[in-house]
Write an enzyme that holds these catalytic residues in place. Structure first.
Site: not given
Length: 304
Positions: A45, A63, A68, A166-168, A194, A196, A291, A294
């Protein structure tokens, strides 16, 4: 709608050089793990958050985050000397919430369904700039720098597996990979609890899952819905998406620890889970994105 292009990602790579670790490709079982858990904030991130602050130069930022992105933005804001407020949902792992405050940001905890509205309210009340966790071109471009590194280090790569929330991350990596090597396959991976993004891509439109559904998964960082912007990127660049079970995620965390000596949070382990479960055949030209790492110690001990 303008999508992020390779020029945006290359510009982001230049901006984030001062703070981003060029993470290694770690060999494991004949494939490669891109260990973004080794970043200064423990996840990928930092790439998108720092690029957004560096390019926008806001006087203050806010935000909403599962954790993260919040700590990455807090880190970036501190580097630029601007105030930062992070809204997180109840149940955010302690390790992530503590890091947000340690980096100097104000932490606000709200019920999961209120995190976006609470952050938007702060934009109006305090005049802060919203840096969303994924729904912004600068954030997507920053995450895409991972794809540039993969293409440079493993030019004969054939398959890249990327966690999807979220796809970023998937948007940026897929855009970068496809620009340099259109024949490389890029697959997204998300939890069955999850899923979606899988449903959205199958339906041809973004479909949101309410928090009561997504908060069932152990992968706390993968509970967000796609935005129209990230959906457009994934629809253009992603070759497919697979889902993994909770048990498969836990097994992947154990395997990464035992075989690669890497700590993975549940969200960071889903791409590895797709390979270990046999849902995606992989070989020596496969890169799996780890990714983030943490994870609260109590949960990690239970899993390992």
């Amino acid at each position: 709608m303008r999508l992020v292009e390779i020029a945006d990602i290359r510009a982001a790579a230049d901006r984030i050089t001062p703070v981003v670790v060029h993470t290694p490709l770690v060999p494991m079982d004949g494939l490669w793990i891109k260990a973004e858990s080794l970043q200064r904030v423990g996840s990928f991130k930092i790439r998108g958050a720092y690029n957004a602050v560096a390019s926008l130069r806001p006087s203050g930022v806010v935000t909403h985050s599962s954790g993260n992105h919040g700590q990455a933005l807090a880190y970036a804001a501190r580097e630029f000397g601007v105030p930062c407020v992070v809204v997180v949902p109840e149940g955010t792992p302690r390790v992530k919430a503590s890091a947000i405050e340690r980096h100097g940001a104000e932490l606000i905890v709200v019920p999961p369904e209120q995190r976006l509205s609470a952050a938007e309210k702060l934009v109006e009340e305090r005049g802060l700039t919203m840096i969303p966790p994924y729904d912004h071109p600068a954030v997507i471009a920053g995450q895409g720098t991972i794809g540039l590194e993969i293409a440079t280090e493993l030019p004969d790569v054939e398959l890249v597996l990327v966690p999807v929330s979220g796809g970023g991350l998937a948007s940026g990596i897929a855009a970068a990979i496809k620009a340099s090597s259109p024949g490389v396959q890029v697959l997204g991976v998300e939890p069955e609890l999850a899923a979606d993004a899988a449903e959205s891509l199958a339906a041809g439109r973004p479909i949101a899952w309410e928090p009561a559904r997504t908060f069932r998964t152990i992968a706390d960082g993968l509970r967000a819905d796609l935005s129209p912007l990230t959906f457009a990127h994934l629809r253009r660049h992603l070759d497919g998406i697979v889902t993994v079970s909770e048990d498969e995620i836990r097994q992947a965390m154990r395997h990464l620890f035992g075989s690669a000596r890497l700590v993975a949070e549940p969200s960071g382990a889903v791409a590895t889970a797709a390979v270990l479960s046999g849902k995606v055949p992989a070989g020596r030209r496969t890169v799996v994105i780890l990714s983030g790492g943490n994870v609260d110690a109590d949960l990690y001990r239970q899993v390992i």
